[in-house]
Design a protein around this motif. Structure first.
Motif, PDB file in Angstrom:
ATOM      1  N   ALA A 135       0.824  -1.204   0.000  1.00  0.00           N
ATOM      2  CA  ALA A 135       0.000   0.000   0.000  1.00  0.00           C
ATOM      3  C   ALA A 135       0.858   1.253   0.000  1.00  0.00           C
ATOM      4  N   ARG A 136       1.948   1.232   0.783  1.00  0.00           N
ATOM      5  CA  ARG A 136       2.823   2.411   0.857  1.00  0.00           C
ATOM      6  C   ARG A 136       3.490   2.710  -0.483  1.00  0.00           C
ATOM      7  N   ILE A 137       3.999   1.654  -1.156  1.00  0.00           N
ATOM      8  CA  ILE A 137       4.751   1.899  -2.387  1.00  0.00           C
ATOM      9  C   ILE A 137       3.842   2.175  -3.584  1.00  0.00           C
ATOM     10  N   THR A 138       2.514   2.086  -3.384  1.00  0.00           N
ATOM     11  CA  THR A 138       1.586   2.445  -4.464  1.00  0.00           C
ATOM     12  C   THR A 138       0.848   3.745  -4.162  1.00  0.00           C
ATOM     13  N   ILE A 139       0.305   3.883  -2.971  1.00  0.00           N
ATOM     14  CA  ILE A 139      -0.518   5.047  -2.642  1.00  0.00           C
ATOM     15  C   ILE A 139       0.326   6.305  -2.480  1.00  0.00           C
ATOM     16  N   ILE A 140       1.450   6.206  -1.759  1.00  0.00           N
ATOM     17  CA  ILE A 140       2.277   7.398  -1.503  1.00  0.00           C
ATOM     18  C   ILE A 140       2.816   8.006  -2.792  1.00  0.00           C
ATOM     19  N   PRO A 141       3.403   7.218  -3.736  1.00  0.00           N
ATOM     20  CA  PRO A 141       3.843   7.822  -5.007  1.00  0.00           C
ATOM     21  C   PRO A 141       2.704   8.485  -5.780  1.00  0.00           C
ATOM     22  N   ILE A 142       1.505   7.887  -5.749  1.00  0.00           N
ATOM     23  CA  ILE A 142       0.365   8.489  -6.446  1.00  0.00           C
ATOM     24  C   ILE A 142       0.004   9.836  -5.834  1.00  0.00           C
ATOM     25  N   LEU A 143       0.001   9.910  -4.516  1.00  0.00           N
ATOM     26  CA  LEU A 143      -0.293  11.170  -3.842  1.00  0.00           C
ATOM     27  C   LEU A 143       0.758  12.224  -4.151  1.00  0.00           C
ATOM     28  N   LEU A 144       2.033  11.816  -4.172  1.00  0.00           N
ATOM     29  CA  LEU A 144       3.114  12.758  -4.478  1.00  0.00           C
ATOM     30  C   LEU A 144       3.019  13.276  -5.911  1.00  0.00           C
ATOM     31  N   ILE A 145       2.725  12.388  -6.852  1.00  0.00           N
ATOM     32  CA  ILE A 145       2.579  12.799  -8.250  1.00  0.00           C
ATOM     33  C   ILE A 145       1.416  13.776  -8.400  1.00  0.00           C
ATOM     34  N   SER A 146       0.313  13.506  -7.724  1.00  0.00           N
ATOM     35  CA  SER A 146      -0.851  14.400  -7.793  1.00  0.00           C
ATOM     36  C   SER A 146      -0.521  15.774  -7.239  1.00  0.00           C
ATOM     37  N   LEU A 147       0.167  15.818  -6.097  1.00  0.00           N
ATOM     38  CA  LEU A 147       0.518  17.091  -5.464  1.00  0.00           C
ATOM     39  C   LEU A 147       1.430  17.923  -6.352  1.00  0.00           C
ATOM     40  N   PHE A 148       2.506  17.306  -6.853  1.00  0.00           N
ATOM     41  CA  PHE A 148       3.475  18.056  -7.646  1.00  0.00           C
ATOM     42  C   PHE A 148       2.916  18.420  -9.023  1.00  0.00           C
ATOM     43  N   SER A 149       2.020  17.597  -9.563  1.00  0.00           N
ATOM     44  CA  SER A 149       1.386  17.955 -10.833  1.00  0.00           C
ATOM     45  C   SER A 149       0.557  19.220 -10.673  1.00  0.00           C
ATOM     46  N   TYR A 150      -0.138  19.306  -9.543  1.00  0.00           N
ATOM     47  CA  TYR A 150      -0.931  20.512  -9.272  1.00  0.00           C
ATOM     48  C   TYR A 150      -0.029  21.733  -9.135  1.00  0.00           C
ATOM     49  N   LEU A 151       1.070  21.616  -8.408  1.00  0.00           N
ATOM     50  CA  LEU A 151       1.998  22.745  -8.230  1.00  0.00           C
ATOM     51  C   LEU A 151       2.621  23.168  -9.555  1.00  0.00           C
ATOM     52  N   TYR A 152       3.021  22.173 -10.377  1.00  0.00           N
ATOM     53  CA  TYR A 152       3.634  22.494 -11.665  1.00  0.00           C
ATOM     54  C   TYR A 152       2.636  23.139 -12.610  1.00  0.00           C
ATOM     55  N   SER A 153       1.349  22.755 -12.507  1.00  0.00           N
ATOM     56  CA  SER A 153       0.327  23.351 -13.370  1.00  0.00           C
ATOM     57  C   SER A 153       0.117  24.830 -13.038  1.00  0.00           C
ATOM     58  N   LEU A 154       0.322  25.196 -11.763  1.00  0.00           N
ATOM     59  CA  LEU A 154       0.222  26.596 -11.376  1.00  0.00           C
ATOM     60  C   LEU A 154       1.387  27.413 -11.917  1.00  0.00           C
ATOM     61  N   ALA A 155       2.527  26.762 -12.035  1.00  0.00           N
ATOM     62  CA  ALA A 155       3.729  27.471 -12.473  1.00  0.00           C
ATOM     63  C   ALA A 155       3.870  27.501 -13.992  1.00  0.00           C
ATOM     64  N   ASN A 156       3.223  26.592 -14.717  1.00  0.00           N
ATOM     65  CA  ASN A 156       3.432  26.479 -16.158  1.00  0.00           C
ATOM     66  C   ASN A 156       2.084  26.311 -16.853  1.00  0.00           C
ATOM     67  N   PRO A 157       1.601  27.343 -17.577  1.00  0.00           N
ATOM     68  CA  PRO A 157       0.301  27.269 -18.265  1.00  0.00           C
ATOM     69  C   PRO A 157       0.225  26.140 -19.298  1.00  0.00           C
ATOM     70  N   VAL A 158       1.341  25.868 -19.982  1.00  0.00           N
ATOM     71  CA  VAL A 158       1.351  24.800 -20.982  1.00  0.00           C
ATOM     72  C   VAL A 158       1.122  23.446 -20.314  1.00  0.00           C
ATOM     73  N   PHE A 159       1.817  23.242 -19.188  1.00  0.00           N
ATOM     74  CA  PHE A 159       1.646  21.979 -18.461  1.00  0.00           C
ATOM     75  C   PHE A 159       0.222  21.858 -17.925  1.00  0.00           C
ATOM     76  N   ALA A 160      -0.324  23.023 -17.513  1.00  0.00           N
ATOM     77  CA  ALA A 160      -1.698  23.028 -17.012  1.00  0.00           C
ATOM     78  C   ALA A 160      -2.669  22.657 -18.123  1.00  0.00           C
ATOM     79  N   GLU A 161      -2.389  23.136 -19.351  1.00  0.00           N
ATOM     80  CA  GLU A 161      -3.244  22.789 -20.484  1.00  0.00           C
ATOM     81  C   GLU A 161      -3.168  21.290 -20.792  1.00  0.00           C
ATOM     82  N   TRP A 162      -1.955  20.736 -20.695  1.00  0.00           N
ATOM     83  CA  TRP A 162      -1.798  19.287 -20.904  1.00  0.00           C
ATOM     84  C   TRP A 162      -2.616  18.484 -19.882  1.00  0.00           C
ATOM     85  N   LEU A 163      -2.558  18.934 -18.636  1.00  0.00           N
ATOM     86  CA  LEU A 163      -3.318  18.235 -17.593  1.00  0.00           C
ATOM     87  C   LEU A 163      -4.817  18.307 -17.862  1.00  0.00           C
ATOM     88  N   GLY A 164      -5.239  19.403 -18.510  1.00  0.00           N
ATOM     89  CA  GLY A 164      -6.654  19.565 -18.807  1.00  0.00           C
ATOM     90  C   GLY A 164      -7.199  18.519 -19.756  1.00  0.00           C
TER      91      GLY A 164
END
Length: 469
Positions: A135-164
Motif C-alpha cells: 500500500a505504501r509503495i503504491t498510494i504514496i507515489p500516487i499522492l506525491l505525483i498528484s501534489l506536484f502535478s498541481y503545483l507544476y500546473s500553477l507554475a506552467n500554463p502549458v503543463f496546465a493545459e496538458w493536464l486539462g
C-alpha cells in the motif's frame, strides 16, 4: 505476498460486484471467490465436511437469490457466509459458535493477535513485503505525483493545459470507498481465527451426561425431585389427553363452526402449541438435567415422559389438520406456510428430546442439534419461491386478495403475468391498487449483470417483446 494479493483482489471484486448494485448474481460470484480465496489460504481445512457443507449452503442460498430474491434467501445467504468463515476458523465448533467466529472475523479478524495479545513468530520464509508495504509503495507515489502535478500546473500554463486533457471523470470516489470496505473485509477473513476460550470450551463440551457421586442429602434431593417429576408429568398427561379429545371433537365437527371461530381456533392453537411445546421441552430437560437420569427408580418417570412426548406429537398433528382445513377453505398465505414449517420444527424438537432422555444427553445436545436442524430446514425452505406458490394456488382456486398479491411482489410477478394480472406497471397498479408499481418496476427490473435476477430478466424480456410488437 499471497495474502496481500488476495486482499487486493478481494477489494476489487467486492466493489465491482456490489457497488451500486442489488443482490443477485453477485452473491454467487462472491461466494465462489470466498471459497477459492479461503481455500488458498487454508488448504489443510479445504476438504473437511463441515466446511464443504457450509460452502454448499452459501452457494445454494445465492442461487435462490438469483432465481427469486426473497428476503428469507438473503438472510440465509448472510448466515451461510458467516457460518462458512466460522467453520474455516474452527471446523469442529458448534453452529452457534461458528456464527460467532464468523461475525468476529468479519469485523475484527486482522486485529485478533492484538486483541488476545498474541505475539506472532516470524517464519524464515515469510515474504519481505506485507500488505502495508505494498500500500505504501503504491498510494504514496500516487499522492506525491498528484501534489506536484498541481503545483507544476500553477507554475506552467502549458503543463496546465496538458493536464486539462486528462479526463478523470470516470473515477468514482464511492467505488473506491466500497473497494476499501471490501479489502478490509478480506483482510479480516483471509486467515480466520477462532475465539479461543469460547471455541475450546465448546469443542471440549460433550453431549453425554456423566454420573456424579452424591452424598445422602443429594440422593434425598434427587428422589424428591423424581417424585415431583412423576406426579407433574402424570398430571400433564391426563390434561393433554383431555385436550386431545376436545381437539378430535372440534375437527370432526369443524363444519359446524363459523369462519371467525375456525380462524380463531387455528391461530390460538398455533400460538398455544408454540408455548406448550417449548415448555414441554424445557420441563423435560429440567427434570433430566443431571442425577435423575442415573437412579434406578426413574423408569416410571421416563415412561410417562415418553408418553407425554407422544401426546404432544398428536397435538402437533391436530394443529396441522386444522391448518390444512383452514387453507382449503381460505387459501394459502406466507404465514400459514410458516405455521407448517414451525410445526415440523416442533416435531423435530420432540424427537431430539426423546433421544435426550433415552440416551442420557445434556441440554447442550438439544441446543446444538435443534439449532442445526432448524437452520438446515429454514435454508431449504428459502430455496423455494413461496410467494409464487401462494399466488398461483390462490389464483387457481379463486382466493383472490389484492392486498396479499401486492405484498408478495416482486417474487410473484411471473405468476401474476401468467394469470393476466401484470402486463405493465400501470395495469398492475389498476388491478391491485398498487400505487408504487412504477417505482417497483424501475428499481427491480432494470439490472446489470452483477445483480441479475431471473424474475426481473423475464419481466424485462416480456416488456421488450411487447414494445417491439
Amino acid at each position: 505476498m499471497k495474502k496481500s494479493i488476495i486482499i487486493i483482489l478481494g477489494s476489487i471484486t467486492f466493489a465491482t460486484l456490489f457497488y451500486n448494485h442489488s443482490l443477485g448474481l453477485n452473491t454467487a460470484l462472491y461466494a465462489l471467490f470466498l471459497i477459492i480465496a479461503l481455500a488458498i489460504m487454508n488448504t489443510k481445512s479445504l476438504l473437511k465436511p463441515s466446511i464443504i457443507a457450509s460452502s454448499m449452503g452459501m452457494i445454494a442460498s445465492s442461487i435462490a437469490i438469483i432465481m427469486h430474491g426473497s428476503g428469507m434467501a438473503m438472510l440465509c445467504y448472510f448466515l451461510s457466509v458467516f457460518l462458512f468463515i466460522g467453520m474455516v476458523a474452527s471446523s469442529q465448533a458448534s453452529i452457534y459458535v461458528a456464527w460467532l467466529n464468523g461475525l468476529y472475523n468479519a469485523f475484527f479478524g486482522m486485529f485478533h493477535n492484538f486483541i488476545f495479545n498474541i505475539k506472532k513468530i516470524k517464519e524464515e520464509n515469510e515474504p519481505k513485503y506485507a500488505a502495508a508495504q505494498i500500500a505504501r509503495i503504491t498510494i504514496i507515489p500516487i499522492l506525491l505525483i498528484s501534489l506536484f502535478s498541481y503545483l507544476y500546473s500553477l507554475a506552467n500554463p502549458v503543463f496546465a493545459e496538458w493536464l486539462g486533457f486528462i479526463d478523470l471523470s470516470f473515477i468514482d470516489g464511492f467505488w473506491f470507498f466500497t473497494a476499501i470496505i471490501g479489502g478490509f473485509i478480506m483482510a479480516n477473513i483471509a486467515d480466520p481465527q477462532a475465539l479461543t476460550p469460547l471455541t475450546d470450551d465448546d469443542i471440549q463440551t460433550d453431549n453425554i451426561l456423566l454420573p456424579k457421586a452424591q452424598n445422602e442429602n443429594q440422593q434425598l434431593k434427587t428422589k424428591n425431585e423424581l417424585q415431583l417429576g412423576t406426579f407433574s408429568i402424570a398430571a400433564l398427561n391426563v390434561l393433554l389427553v383431555i385436550v386431545l379429545i376436545s381437539e378430535f371433537m372440534f375437527i370432526t365437527n369443524i363444519k359446524d363452526f363459523a369462519a371467525s371461530e375456525l380462524s380463531s381456533a387455528v391461530h390460538s392453537g398455533v400460538y398455544a402449541s408454540m408455548v406448550s411445546i417449548i415448555l414441554a421441552v424445557v420441563i423435560i430437560a429440567t427434570f433430566f438435567r443431571g442425577s435423575l437420569n442415573f437412579i434406578k427408580e426413574n423408569g416410571t418417570l421416563k415412561t410417562l415422559t415418553f408418553l407425554w412426548i407422544g401426546l404432544n406429537a398428536l397435538l402437533i398433528a391436530s394443529i396441522f389438520i386444522k391448518t390444512s382445513l383452514y387453507m382449503d377453505q381460505y387459501g394459502l398465505s406466507m404465514k400459514r406456510i410458516g405455521v407448517v414449517v414451525y410445526l415440523a420444527l416442533c416435531m423435530i424438537g420432540l424427537v431430539t428430546t426423546y433421544f435426550k432422555v433415552q440416551h442420557r444427553l445434556n441440554f447442550v445436545y438439544l441446543w446444538r442439534r435443534n439449532l442445526t436442524i432448524s437452520f438446515v430446514i429454514v435454508s431449504l425452505f428459502s430455496l423455494f419461491n413461496w410467494s409464487a406458490v401462494v399466488t398461483e394456488y390462490n389464483l387457481k382456486n379463486d382466493f383472490v386478495d389484492n392486498k396479499q398479491l401486492e405484498r408478495l411482489l416482486p417474487q410473484n410477478a411471473l405468476i401474476l403475468k401468467e394469470y393476466g394480472y401484470y402486463d405493465d406497471a400501470q395495469e398492475l397498479n389498476n388491478k391491485l391498487g398498487y400505487s408504487s408499481a412504477r417505482y417497483w418496476e424501475e428499481h427491480f427490473i432494470d439490472r446489470d449483470w452483477q445483480d441479475f435476477n431471473y424474475i426481473a430478466y423475464k419481466i424485462k424480456e416480456g416488456n421488450q417483446k411487447k414494445d417491439n410488437d
